[in-house]
Design a protein around this motif. Sequence first.
Motif, PDB file in Angstrom:
ATOM      1  N   ASP A 320       0.911  -0.921  -0.443  1.00 55.77           N
ATOM      2  CA  ASP A 320       0.012  -0.095  -0.656  1.00 55.77           C
ATOM      3  C   ASP A 320       0.947   1.028  -0.139  1.00 55.77           C
ATOM      4  O   ASP A 320       0.603   2.865  -1.099  1.00 55.77           O
ATOM      5  CB  ASP A 320      -0.842  -0.336   1.434  1.00 55.77           C
ATOM      6  CG  ASP A 320      -2.022  -0.883   1.167  1.00 55.77           C
ATOM      7  OD1 ASP A 320      -1.952  -1.852   0.165  1.00 55.77           O
ATOM      8  OD2 ASP A 320      -3.008  -1.177   2.014  1.00 55.77           O
ATOM      9  N   ASP A 321       2.236   1.133   0.999  1.00 51.38           N
ATOM     10  CA  ASP A 321       2.685   2.972   0.339  1.00 51.38           C
ATOM     11  C   ASP A 321       4.172   1.851   0.059  1.00 51.38           C
ATOM     12  O   ASP A 321       4.638   0.598   0.098  1.00 51.38           O
ATOM     13  CB  ASP A 321       2.913   2.413   1.896  1.00 51.38           C
ATOM     14  CG  ASP A 321       4.336   3.624   2.632  1.00 51.38           C
ATOM     15  OD1 ASP A 321       4.917   4.001   1.048  1.00 51.38           O
ATOM     16  OD2 ASP A 321       4.797   4.004   3.382  1.00 51.38           O
ATOM     17  N   ARG A 323       6.928   2.139  -0.362  1.00 52.31           N
ATOM     18  CA  ARG A 323       8.456   2.236  -0.294  1.00 52.31           C
ATOM     19  C   ARG A 323       8.473   1.252   0.572  1.00 52.31           C
ATOM     20  O   ARG A 323       9.783   0.611   0.988  1.00 52.31           O
ATOM     21  CB  ARG A 323       8.324   3.501   0.859  1.00 52.31           C
ATOM     22  CG  ARG A 323       8.817   4.434  -0.056  1.00 52.31           C
ATOM     23  CD  ARG A 323       8.397   6.202   1.248  1.00 52.31           C
ATOM     24  NE  ARG A 323       7.313   5.692   2.121  1.00 52.31           N
ATOM     25  CZ  ARG A 323       7.005   6.816   2.638  1.00 52.31           C
ATOM     26  NH1 ARG A 323       8.293   8.184   2.952  1.00 52.31           N
ATOM     27  NH2 ARG A 323       6.108   6.796   3.818  1.00 52.31           N
ATOM     28  N   ASN A 324       7.505   0.577   0.353  1.00 53.75           N
ATOM     29  CA  ASN A 324       8.329  -0.777   1.291  1.00 53.75           C
ATOM     30  C   ASN A 324       8.196  -2.115   0.394  1.00 53.75           C
ATOM     31  O   ASN A 324       7.958  -3.348   0.647  1.00 53.75           O
ATOM     32  CB  ASN A 324       6.790  -1.002   2.326  1.00 53.75           C
ATOM     33  CG  ASN A 324       6.750  -0.622   3.561  1.00 53.75           C
ATOM     34  OD1 ASN A 324       8.053  -0.243   3.816  1.00 53.75           O
ATOM     35  ND2 ASN A 324       5.840  -0.053   3.567  1.00 53.75           N
ATOM     36  N   TRP A 343      12.568  -0.584  -3.076  1.00 52.68           N
ATOM     37  CA  TRP A 343      12.392   0.885  -3.809  1.00 52.68           C
ATOM     38  C   TRP A 343      12.752   1.633  -3.402  1.00 52.68           C
ATOM     39  O   TRP A 343      13.644   2.619  -4.665  1.00 52.68           O
ATOM     40  CB  TRP A 343      11.694   1.744  -2.091  1.00 52.68           C
ATOM     41  CG  TRP A 343      10.518   3.050  -1.989  1.00 52.68           C
ATOM     42  CD1 TRP A 343      11.628   4.119  -1.763  1.00 52.68           C
ATOM     43  CD2 TRP A 343       9.943   4.027  -3.163  1.00 52.68           C
ATOM     44  NE1 TRP A 343      11.431   5.029  -1.841  1.00 52.68           N
ATOM     45  CE2 TRP A 343       9.988   5.077  -2.787  1.00 52.68           C
ATOM     46  CE3 TRP A 343       8.789   3.081  -3.894  1.00 52.68           C
ATOM     47  CZ2 TRP A 343       9.709   5.801  -3.621  1.00 52.68           C
ATOM     48  CZ3 TRP A 343       7.578   3.971  -3.812  1.00 52.68           C
ATOM     49  CH2 TRP A 343       8.139   5.688  -4.609  1.00 52.68           C
ATOM     50  N   THR A 355       3.837   5.764  -6.606  1.00 58.25           N
ATOM     51  CA  THR A 355       2.490   6.298  -5.560  1.00 58.25           C
ATOM     52  C   THR A 355       1.566   6.976  -6.362  1.00 58.25           C
ATOM     53  O   THR A 355       0.455   6.822  -5.725  1.00 58.25           O
ATOM     54  CB  THR A 355       3.900   7.674  -5.527  1.00 58.25           C
ATOM     55  OG1 THR A 355       5.163   7.250  -4.418  1.00 58.25           O
ATOM     56  CG2 THR A 355       3.077   8.355  -4.149  1.00 58.25           C
ATOM     57  N   MET A 358      -0.650   3.989  -6.374  1.00 58.92           N
ATOM     58  CA  MET A 358      -1.164   3.494  -4.831  1.00 58.92           C
ATOM     59  C   MET A 358      -2.484   4.529  -4.614  1.00 58.92           C
ATOM     60  O   MET A 358      -3.660   4.510  -3.853  1.00 58.92           O
ATOM     61  CB  MET A 358      -0.279   3.592  -4.126  1.00 58.92           C
ATOM     62  CG  MET A 358       0.698   2.412  -3.913  1.00 58.92           C
ATOM     63  SD  MET A 358      -0.637   0.809  -3.429  1.00 58.92           S
ATOM     64  CE  MET A 358      -0.257   0.213  -5.832  1.00 58.92           C
ATOM     65  N   LEU A 364      -3.396   4.835  -0.487  1.00 60.12           N
ATOM     66  CA  LEU A 364      -1.473   5.061   0.380  1.00 60.12           C
ATOM     67  C   LEU A 364      -2.408   5.799   1.815  1.00 60.12           C
ATOM     68  O   LEU A 364      -1.684   5.978   2.713  1.00 60.12           O
ATOM     69  CB  LEU A 364      -0.956   5.838  -0.346  1.00 60.12           C
ATOM     70  CG  LEU A 364       0.495   6.751  -0.331  1.00 60.12           C
ATOM     71  CD1 LEU A 364       1.272   5.467  -0.128  1.00 60.12           C
ATOM     72  CD2 LEU A 364       0.752   7.495  -0.996  1.00 60.12           C
ATOM     73  N   PHE A 365      -3.521   6.005   1.715  1.00 62.25           N
ATOM     74  CA  PHE A 365      -3.831   7.624   3.041  1.00 62.25           C
ATOM     75  C   PHE A 365      -5.209   6.337   3.886  1.00 62.25           C
ATOM     76  O   PHE A 365      -5.967   7.218   3.986  1.00 62.25           O
ATOM     77  CB  PHE A 365      -4.273   8.794   2.986  1.00 62.25           C
ATOM     78  CG  PHE A 365      -3.027   8.698   2.312  1.00 62.25           C
ATOM     79  CD1 PHE A 365      -1.221   9.548   2.674  1.00 62.25           C
ATOM     80  CD2 PHE A 365      -2.770   9.699   0.541  1.00 62.25           C
ATOM     81  CE1 PHE A 365      -0.231  10.067   2.826  1.00 62.25           C
ATOM     82  CE2 PHE A 365      -1.283   9.961   0.323  1.00 62.25           C
ATOM     83  CZ  PHE A 365      -0.901  10.151   1.455  1.00 62.25           C
ATOM     84  N   ASN A 369      -7.995   8.067   1.908  1.00 66.72           N
ATOM     85  CA  ASN A 369      -8.119   8.001   0.084  1.00 66.72           C
ATOM     86  C   ASN A 369      -9.154   7.493  -1.270  1.00 66.72           C
ATOM     87  O   ASN A 369      -9.174   7.694  -1.849  1.00 66.72           O
ATOM     88  CB  ASN A 369      -6.048   7.185  -0.126  1.00 66.72           C
ATOM     89  CG  ASN A 369      -5.547   7.244  -1.383  1.00 66.72           C
ATOM     90  OD1 ASN A 369      -4.856   7.057  -1.122  1.00 66.72           O
ATOM     91  ND2 ASN A 369      -6.487   8.351  -1.976  1.00 66.72           N
TER      92      ASN A 369
END
Length: 457
Positions: A320-321, A323-324, A343, A355, A358, A364-365, A369
């Motif tokens: 979902d993020d 960066r992971n 990432w 980004t 997502m 993302l949020f 979101n």
Amino acid sequence: MRESTSFYNLAWRWHFYAGLFVIPFMILLSVTGIIYLFKPQLDTWMYADLMQVPVAEQRLSADQQLAILREAYPQVVVSKYLPPAAQDRSAQFVINQDGQELNLFVDPYSGSLLGSQDALWNLQAVVRKLHGDLLIGTVGDRLIELAAGWGIVLVVSGLYLWWPRGSSGAGVLWPRLSARGRLWWRDLHAVTGFWGSALLLFMLLTGMTWTGYWGAQFAGAWNHFPAAMWDDVPKSGQLTGSLNSSSQQTVAWAVEVTPLPASDPHAAHHGHAVHQPAAVSTNLLQHVVDSAAERGVQPGYSISLPQGEQGVYTVALFADDPRNDATLHFDQYSGAVLADVRWKDYGPVAKTVETGVMLHEGKLFGLANQLLMAAVCLLIIFSSVSGLVLWWKRRPAGRFGVPPLRHDLPRWKTAIGVMMVLGVIFPLVGASLLLVFVLDWLLSRFRQLRPSTRPLA
């Protein structure tokens, strides 16, 4: 002057016919998008008996769970394993039984088989396939791409045409409260289109990155990783993106064009297994799970099992993020890590796209979101319906034609230029534009010649 006006009349017809073509797709994409946005909540509600389990003290290993499955289904092919994403969640295997793909849910504590689900014909899989290829494969994907591309053309050219240039923004920035009938629909369409244009462009552009033609070309142009990452790794000749399908997302967009490594049956003799534990050969699936945890891969990932002698285990977290995000490939014989992409390895474009995707999917949020993207989908539906009503009210009486050409021809000329530039950027749009031009020109020539044909006396 007559020839010039005729050309712009022709382009004006393209603009309206393209809008009529796009509207059904925009409504379908919005409806399926709303359903897919709330997949986590819907899955938990609809499949609670399959997904939720009571927490116990000791969890069975992944290989023990696999052995229980194979005992119950000795003839099936197991393609994927999804470890429990939380303490109270079941484990999941994807199997192929007599040509049917099933999601099989297992209690990771007791080993009980909780039930199965058709992997291709459950609600979310069908919604995703409708959203991606209309359930008809490549042809559907191209139609979706064509509709999304024309949607971008219509939004950009429409913004130029409707941009308020006077002192008042009435009818564009806000609706005229005194408007009635066709004018009321025109104001609602223009105002919602104006304020929602940025969000609509965001949705269309982020969605285009997943299309089969333009998206693949875009990924190939911008997703580059150092070749040294795969220098000493045998390669299968396939791309990692082959693990994705229209009904199921396995790996992230950024790694779709990376090489898919191959396992080496003689890896132990090449020194790859020197640092692997002796138990790897008998407990390889659990070894992959343990290695993912040791390397900091967060829960929620899937493990694609090797298919064939050169197949690899692939750990994929499409997080979902972003960066992971994590994509790891393991040799099926030695358990050695053949590639580990994160990432930090993505380029600037890949990070931007991931980004955006997502955000597009409402992940993302969290709930905020989801609600924002659902509101955008509702706005698209309303704009589509109001555009259809507006066309119906403005069409020539008694036939399915287009309204008269705009009076501000110089402004429309620039809009045509915008359409042509975007036709170059999105080749399917450009090809369809040329095709429609040729067909429309031939049809108009045929109509001009018909009256001159007279029967012989």
